[in-house]
Design an enzyme around this catalytic site. Structure first.
Site: not given
Length: 209
Positions: A85, A149, A168
């Site tokens: 991410e 998250c 992730h």
């Protein structure tokens, strides 16, 4: 002269919803078994899926360990790859946590920036890990999902001025097992540390001249 050991903190999440066994915490435990080499002190933590605990715990981890890097790992039921991410988002948190709680403001930090990017070049990490020939696909994302998250990532990025990362992972067996996820995490974090070291070397060089 011996180099000082670097502290690295890696977190996974506890169970929530249909994820009675959270692949992120299993993957982090596998990473702990593998380690990150003699020059790194690895500290792992399981984070409950609770907004208020995250707001309390993330600053405490930074204060306790003064880490070189913090990497948060979460599970995504939609993921089929290991996903890096790029950024965390401040607003849009409407989903209830394990305590049936949701921030009234629906944001991480009131008056904070809309999003914060990691200082780590995730595209470079992705390319470098892909060339290692692991049996795991690694991809990039700019949307960590506006749940715990994303909330954790933004909170950590805000605390660390961008010196955090979020990864992730898919649920276990869809398609990767715990060992594959642990090895992928190790490779990813080693590349992140290498890139951080290179960028700091350039900064120090600039300061000296």
């Amino acid at each position: 002269m011996e180099q000082p050991r670097k502290a690295v903190v890696v977190t996974g999440f506890g169970p929530f919803g249909e994820h009675t066994v959270n692949a992120s915490w299993i993957a982090v435990q596998e990473l702990e078994k593998l380690g990150l080499g003699d020059s790194v002190d690895l500290h792992v933590y399981e984070i409950p899926v609770e907004y208020q605990t995250v707001q309390r715990l993330i600053p405490a981890l930074w204060e306790k360990h003064s880490p070189q890097l913090v990497v948060h790992v979460g599970v995504s039921g939609m993921a089929t790859t290991v996903t890096l991410e790029k950024c965390g988002h401040n607003k849009g948190y409407k989903g209830l946590d394990n305590c049936r709680f949701c921030p009234g403001s629906q944001c991480c930090v009131e008056d904070g920036p809309e999003s914060i990017d990691s200082i780590i070049d995730m595209d470079a990490v992705c390319k470098r890990v892909t060339t290692l020939g692991l049996d795991v696909s690694v991809t990039i994302s700019q949307d960590a999902g506006r749940y715990l998250c994303d909330f954790t990532y933004y909170t950590s990025l805000y605390q660390s001025h961008g010196r955090s990362a979020f990864v992730h992972v898919p649920p276990l067996g869809k398609p990767y097992n715990a060992d594959q996820l642990g090895r992928a995490l190790r490779a990813i974090i080693e590349e992140m540390l290498d890139l951080l070291e290179q960028s700091e070397g350039k900064i120090n060089y600039c300061h000296k001249h």
